[in-house]
Motif scaffolding. Structure first.
Motif, PDB file in Angstrom:
ATOM      1  N   LYS A  29      -0.160 -18.494  -3.228  1.00 29.18           N
ATOM      2  CA  LYS A  29      -1.323 -18.328  -2.349  1.00 29.18           C
ATOM      3  C   LYS A  29      -2.551 -18.314  -3.240  1.00 29.18           C
ATOM      4  N   ASN A  59       8.322  -1.140   2.126  1.00 31.63           N
ATOM      5  CA  ASN A  59       7.726  -1.462   3.431  1.00 31.63           C
ATOM      6  C   ASN A  59       6.203  -1.558   3.363  1.00 31.63           C
ATOM      7  N   VAL A  75       0.484  -6.079   3.504  1.00 30.45           N
ATOM      8  CA  VAL A  75      -0.664  -6.466   2.682  1.00 30.45           C
ATOM      9  C   VAL A  75      -1.530  -7.459   3.446  1.00 30.45           C
ATOM     10  N   LEU A 104       0.972  -9.722   5.313  1.00 33.36           N
ATOM     11  CA  LEU A 104       2.272 -10.109   4.761  1.00 33.36           C
ATOM     12  C   LEU A 104       3.114  -8.845   4.558  1.00 33.36           C
ATOM     13  N   ASP A 105       4.374  -8.923   4.944  1.00 32.03           N
ATOM     14  CA  ASP A 105       5.298  -7.802   4.742  1.00 32.03           C
ATOM     15  C   ASP A 105       6.015  -7.983   3.416  1.00 32.03           C
ATOM     16  N   VAL A 106       5.885  -7.010   2.541  1.00 30.71           N
ATOM     17  CA  VAL A 106       6.598  -7.090   1.259  1.00 30.71           C
ATOM     18  C   VAL A 106       7.200  -5.731   0.912  1.00 30.71           C
ATOM     19  N   GLY A 107       8.263  -5.767   0.110  1.00 27.60           N
ATOM     20  CA  GLY A 107       8.932  -4.520  -0.271  1.00 27.60           C
ATOM     21  C   GLY A 107       8.378  -3.932  -1.558  1.00 27.60           C
ATOM     22  N   SER A 108       7.758  -4.790  -2.359  1.00 30.57           N
ATOM     23  CA  SER A 108       7.250  -4.313  -3.641  1.00 30.57           C
ATOM     24  C   SER A 108       6.043  -5.163  -4.052  1.00 30.57           C
ATOM     25  N   ILE A 109       5.155  -4.572  -4.840  1.00 33.41           N
ATOM     26  CA  ILE A 109       3.939  -5.271  -5.276  1.00 33.41           C
ATOM     27  C   ILE A 109       3.848  -5.202  -6.797  1.00 33.41           C
ATOM     28  N   VAL A 166      -6.437 -10.042  -2.167  1.00 34.92           N
ATOM     29  CA  VAL A 166      -5.798  -8.936  -1.452  1.00 34.92           C
ATOM     30  C   VAL A 166      -6.898  -8.019  -0.933  1.00 34.92           C
ATOM     31  N   VAL A 171      -4.116 -10.243   3.235  1.00 37.00           N
ATOM     32  CA  VAL A 171      -4.699 -11.168   2.258  1.00 37.00           C
ATOM     33  C   VAL A 171      -5.696 -12.084   2.954  1.00 37.00           C
TER      34      VAL A 171
END
Lengths: 199, 618
Positions: free
Chosen positions: B13, B27, B30, B118-123, B18, B32
């Motif tokens: 992207k 969970n 984010v 955006l759904d993410v489990g870790s950043i 962000v 963007v």
């Protein structure tokens, strides 16, 4: 709840080699702790976090039916997870463990005031023991995991981590605020020490 | 770069920022925002027909401003994605590019910023560094003398894909400079700017010098350095090679550079430590090895991600030795120069390390989080008795509490992060926090103040920042008086007024409440909940007859060990300056009112027992 059970508290005072023991006498702290109500066992060892130190705690939980464990050593930020895992392995709920920070927040900052440091260590242990009497067993909360990662920044570190995650089968968003990924690395010609190109 | 773009599991992207991060480990949500390129990514094929017809020329950032670019451009020939972008600020809307694009019809001025969640489990945070601007060091003349350039400018000049096609020329007269000097530690290891060592500048300078010498063996090259740092694999050997090639190394930081306006040559004044005297060296070009500094948007990014900065300004890791790529926020990891200045090998290694830390979570079906959450005693909640309240819900940063009149307040455990703000704010003592219950904290207070309380500095600390700051004081061995007694809760929001009343009732000499700086708070607005309470409390305590200097509020980050130690020293000093007899009288005089304030504490489950036990052991 504490009033409904027979409390059996074990207190472990760590020397941390000389980090603690060069300023205060851990034995004196342990002796002090042994006089606190419901403390059934005290111990002082060179390194409580060592394999031997942890094994001792586990054996004591079994043999002496300890239902609270207090370790006076370093910061909770360092070894609370270690000791929680240790007591859990011996069958004690990890939240029945409490820690007193007598290193970072005592001997390391009061080396010129050993008597004051000793009194403080005793109070910190008394505080941890006092809290431990009211600890209750808790269960961890389980949360689901979205199996997607986001990497912010498309330079060399971000690209490396995104590639590794992607190779592990994890869907990864690589977010870059510039029109192109590559970051500083893309600006470089040859790179040390191999003198090969950067891109 | 290309590998990343082509990988089926990676979605690049680009031109995207962000904006917001919500949620928690495993969970995250984010927000963007993709900036408008004004070029349709699907239609543009990167042919480049548009750029030559653009009449605008502005400095090219990628070329460090030493070459121009058009308003419609690609950052460089190997850009990924290879898609053009229009710089809206520079564009004059002449639409020549539209004509040049022709049938492809890729130019689209109707584009707007596009936001998505955006759904993410870790950043993973890999936001890199900025280069120090050497123009602030007036004595080096960068910006005034044409032939004083930065190392990054040299990278571009000495690059076959760069603006000179790799032909080295100096800016003043486009001549080849045969006698050049490099100056190290520009903006680093300098008390005026940054104390830290930037780490990789020694090596990139040696690289630049070696590269130059390989191409031009007759070149006269000098490197002015403070210390040469070559700690990684193969680096010392590389340095040795540079010396063997005849590159001159002079230990000493130049004090001033002057220019001969006729020749454009530069005169460097420096102390040669080896010779023990000052020297002057003429150079045709001077290259400044500028420090890596934290990115200009580090603060903004930090507050979006809820992570704080070390004293050097870079993002702070959870623990420097044991968790060097973890941020203090679970599920958020750091890698590369965002955490500290790093070269390529270290950045790659840390990128892999962060990926592996993140994969622990992402490869699990579920993740366990600490159950240190709020819990309502339904029989004590007045909402259950049909009365309107809901204060707890208004204080919750996470919307984890639902209050419906007629029912007891309800906490959703998975949403609660355990700051304890609701617990401290509930006027009816109807909420507790697991693992930090009132009975537990009161027991600790009594234990810490069991002996000569009037001589103690009682310090409430939040887990994430001020307790970390106290630890930092410890690891740095910043001494402070042993009269301090610390009590840790998770957030300053949990520091109940009743705890402070109780501490004074017990006769504590001085009381400190300390927590995170507002932007660092681990619980979004937890610090604010505490701060508002302490503001009122400060006035109330004075009204009650407690000397104002006996209560202090301080925001101390986990990196501010020096500040923590200083605050404790000052408070101990304050306490010593109060006449003991007067203090004793004040404690006695204020006790009845304090007793009145905490009279309802024993109603809270277990607190009566805690008080009884404390009495028995004192």
């Amino acid at each position: 709840m504490s009033q409904n059970e027979d409390l059996r508290i074990g207190v472990y005072v760590c020397h941390c080699g000389s980090n603690i023991a060069s300023v205060i006498d851990p034995k004196a702290v342990a002796e002090f702790a042994s006089a606190l109500p419901d403390v059934v066992l005290t111990n002082n060892s060179l390194y409580t976090c060592s394999d031997a130190g942890q094994r001792q705690i586990q054996e004591d939980i079994k043999n002496h039916k300890l239902n609270r464990v207090v370790v006076a050593a370093c910061s909770v930020r360092l070894h609370e997870p270690t000791f929680r895992a240790c007591v859990a392995e011996a069958g004690l709920n990890p939240f029945l463990f409490e820690m007193a920070n007598i290193r970072e927040q005592d001997t390391w900052v009061h080396s010129h005031e050993p008597e004051g440091a000793l009194e403080k260590a005793k109070d910190l242990v008394a505080s941890a023991v006092a809290k431990s009497r009211f600890l209750t067993p808790l269960d961890m909360i389980k949360v689901p995991v979205t199996k997607t990662a986001m990497v912010i920044g498309g330079g060399v570190a971000g690209i490396s981590s995104a590639l590794d995650l992607a190779d592990m089968g994890i869907k990864t968003y690589l977010v870059e605020k510039e029109p192109s990924i590559g970051g500083r690395m893309a600006q470089l010609n040859k790179t040390f020490p191999t003198m090969d190109c950067s891109i | 770069m290309v590998d990343a773009a082509r990988h089926p599991n990676i979605t690049v992207k680009s031109y995207t920022e962000v904006k917001r991060v919500e949620g928690f480990i495993g969970n995250f949500k984010v927000l963007v925002e993709e900036k408008p390129r004004y070029v349709n990514m699907d239609r543009c094929n990167g042919c480049g027909a548009c750029s030559p017809v653009c009449p605008i020329e502005i400095p090219n950032e990628f070329e460090e401003g030493i070459a121009p670019r058009k308003a419609i451009y690609i950052p460089h020939a190997q850009a990924v994605p290879l898609r053009y972008v229009i710089d809206e600020e520079a564009c004059i809307h002449c639409y020549k590019c539209v004509d040049a694009c022709g049938k492809l019809d890729a130019i689209d001025f109707s584009q707007q910023p596009r936001q998505e969640w955006l759904d993410v489990g870790s950043i993973l945070v890999a936001t890199g560094f900025d280069n120090f601007d050497p123009s602030v060091i007036k004595e080096y003349g960068f910006g005034r003398y044409a032939n004083v350039i930065t190392a990054m400018e040299l990278e571009r000049i000495n690059n076959s894909a760069g603006p000179t096609a790799g032909r080295i020329m100096r800016p003043s007269d486009s001549k080849f400079p045969n006698k050049i000097s490099f100056i190290q530690c520009v903006g680093s290891r300098d008390e005026r700017y940054n104390l830290y060592c930037s780490g990789f500048c020694c090596m990139y300078t040696i690289k630049n010098a070696v590269q130059w010498k390989q191409t031009y063996p007759d070149a006269d090259i000098t490197i002015f350095y403070m210390d040469i740092r070559t700690p990684s694999k193969g680096y010392e050997e590389f340095y040795r090679r540079a010396r063997e090639m005849g590159i001159r190394f002079i230990q000493g930081r130049p004090s001033i550079i002057t220019e001969d306006p006729k020749t454009g040559n530069l005169f460097i004044q420096a102390e040669d430590v080896g010779l023990g005297r000052t020297i002057e060296l003429e150079s045709e070009m001077v290259i400044l090895s500028t420090a890596a500094i934290p990115r200009v948007d580090t603060d903004a990014m930090g507050s979006v991600l809820n992570i704080s900065r070390s004293p050097d300004g870079f993002f702070m890791e959870y623990h420097p030795k044991l968790r060097p790529v973890d941020s203090p926020t679970d599920g958020v990891f750091l890698c590369g120069a965002a955490q500290s200045p790093k070269d390529i090998p270290a950045s790659v290694a840390q990128g892999s390390a962060a990926a592996s830390r993140a994969a622990r979570i992402l490869n699990a079906d579920e993740w366990e989080i600490e159950p240190i959450v709020a819990m309502v005693w339904e029989d004590r909640c007045i909402s259950a008795q049909g009365k309107k309240c809901g204060i707890c819900a208004t204080k919750c940063p996470y919307g984890a509490i639902l209050v419906e009149t007629g029912k007891a307040a309800m906490v959703t455990a998975a949403k609660c992060h355990g700051c304890g703000g609701c617990v401290a704010e509930c006027p009816h003592n109807a909420i507790t926090q697991k693992h930090f219950t009132d009975a537990q904290v009161i027991s600790q207070l009594h234990a810490l103040l069991r002996h000569e309380p009037e001589k103690k500095v009682l310090a409430f600390m939040c887990h994430w920042c001020s307790y970390g700051g106290a630890d930092n004081a410890g690891t740095s061995h910043f001494e402070y008086p042993a009269s301090q007694r610390g009590l840790r809760v998770m957030c300053s929001a949990r520091m109940d007024s009743d705890f402070i009343f109780e501490a004074f009732r017990l006769g504590a000499g001085v009381v400190l409440v300390s927590g995170c700086h507002p932007q660092d708070c681990h619980y979004i607005t937890g610090q604010r909940v505490g701060a508002e309470r302490f503001e009122k409390l400060t006035k109330r305590l004075v009204d009650m007859g407690i000397s104002p200097q006996r209560f202090r509020v301080e925001w101390i980050s986990a990196a501010e060990g020096a500040k923590y130690a200083q605050v404790i020293r000052e408070m101990d000093q304050t306490l010593r300056q109060i006449d003991p007899q007067a203090l004793k009288e004040e404690i006695e005089r204020t006790r009845p009112e304090l007793e009145r304030r905490v009279r309802r504490l024993p109603e809270i489950p277990d607190v009566a027992l805690a008080l009884e036990l404390a009495k028995a052991t004192s």
